[in-house]
Write a protein that holds these residues in place. Sequence first.
Motif, PDB file in Angstrom:
ATOM      1  N   PRO A 100      40.460 -10.977 -26.842  1.00 50.27           N
ATOM      2  CA  PRO A 100      41.281 -12.133 -26.457  1.00 50.27           C
ATOM      3  C   PRO A 100      40.388 -13.270 -25.971  1.00 50.27           C
ATOM      4  N   VAL A 151      42.337 -20.252 -24.214  1.00 52.57           N
ATOM      5  CA  VAL A 151      42.683 -21.367 -25.107  1.00 52.57           C
ATOM      6  C   VAL A 151      42.762 -22.699 -24.385  1.00 52.57           C
ATOM      7  N   TYR A 210      45.082 -20.229 -19.705  1.00 52.09           N
ATOM      8  CA  TYR A 210      45.941 -19.529 -20.637  1.00 52.09           C
ATOM      9  C   TYR A 210      45.082 -18.739 -21.635  1.00 52.09           C
ATOM     10  N   ARG A 237      44.975 -16.206 -25.158  1.00 50.15           N
ATOM     11  CA  ARG A 237      45.624 -15.788 -26.393  1.00 50.15           C
ATOM     12  C   ARG A 237      44.982 -14.496 -26.899  1.00 50.15           C
ATOM     13  N   GLY A 238      45.820 -13.563 -27.395  1.00 49.87           N
ATOM     14  CA  GLY A 238      45.302 -12.339 -27.996  1.00 49.87           C
ATOM     15  C   GLY A 238      45.538 -11.087 -27.177  1.00 49.87           C
ATOM     16  N   LYS A 290      52.840 -13.953 -25.574  1.00 50.85           N
ATOM     17  CA  LYS A 290      52.098 -14.439 -26.732  1.00 50.85           C
ATOM     18  C   LYS A 290      50.950 -15.316 -26.262  1.00 50.85           C
ATOM     19  N   ILE A 291      51.226 -16.134 -25.274  1.00 54.01           N
ATOM     20  CA  ILE A 291      50.176 -16.862 -24.548  1.00 54.01           C
ATOM     21  C   ILE A 291      50.278 -16.406 -23.092  1.00 54.01           C
ATOM     22  N   SER A 292      49.271 -15.680 -22.627  1.00 56.30           N
ATOM     23  CA  SER A 292      49.298 -15.118 -21.282  1.00 56.30           C
ATOM     24  C   SER A 292      48.713 -16.109 -20.273  1.00 56.30           C
TER      25      SER A 292
END
Length: 388
Positions: free
Chosen positions: A183, A186, A202, A204-205, A250-252
């Motif tokens: 991950p 982003v 944020y 992603r992954g 999906k976006i943490s």
Amino acid sequence: MPALRFHSIAKASASAIIVTLITAGCATTHPSPPTKKNTPPQTPVAQAKPLTAKQGLHAEPIHIKPSAPKRYVVKKGDTLWAIAKRYLHSPWNWPEIWYDNPHIKNPHWIYPGDILSLYYVNGKPRVTITGGPSITGLPTVVLKPSVTYQPLPKNQHPIPIQTITPFLVYPRVVPVKMFKHAPHIVAGADSRILYQSGNQVYVRGLPANSHTAWYSVYRSKGALKDPKTGKIIGHEVAYLGNIHITHHGKISTGILKHTREEITAGDRLLPLVQKHYDYTFMPRAPQNQIHAQIISLFNSISMVGQYQVVVIDSGTKSGLQRGDVLAVDKPGRRITDHFATRKESRQVKLPNQHIGLIMVFRTFKRISYALVMSATRPIMVDDLVHNP
């Protein structure tokens, strides 16, 4: 061989976390023999684990030094590496001459005061314990808090445990697939491009159903390539800090913690390491034939020396294990022989030069970390590595 739990028999201050790379595994527990008052407990030198004759590649027989003692009493301050050197020219072959005494409760442990005896069975050398605390038993005592100061032996090479700790706790080289699919950050909660401790970012992954809350953040410092094929076999990475994930999706969303450097978009997340590492190593010759090269140096631009760390292009896939000792050669130069006869080639490759020894202390599938144990010349990228 700070062997590497880096302990010697000498008692060390609890505040001085300095170890000797040569001792090969001190015990954390002791036998429980009859009680004897006012006698301090002994600390074992090391755990000597026996191997069969071919668990290592030794085409030649083991040669005992002419000066090897028939009887030796283990002293405080001795190390397994030092004891092995009394008997062998190649100390890493110690497991092949060690013989367990089945009458001893803990036959692998060697303690101060133990008597080591050398004898031969069918022409093959053996060393075993024939007297001392391991046979008579160690006393148990009630310990009281105290502080003891003792100087380090001048005839040994003390090494701070932090020499290898960063390489055990935080990865410095990551396999290609692991880094590619890791991950990544982003963006941040605001328009800034550099982030530090306390900033919200944020990610992603991350799996949406993951319950893992803590990760470490890394940045690639460059790809490591197989010197023979040119194929990328790993990424050298730098540890930047940790991140606490507060919301998975999906976006943490996460909060940066304990950052060492400023973090930016594209930096990768790897699982936070939270386990105890075994600093005990049993130096030995590899069990398989190893032909490798040094592909990276740490904390150096062009060359390293004793007690510095290198990366080699061989790992568990080739049979390498923690504690394996390897020789390092400087490749011979190719020169033009202006005095060659008509029948001789004018292009000549000079012989390789043996320049040092390294010991593997962490392995991956295709790469390994190794510590330089000795060096007669600077060790560099592309130097050759093979069985000692």
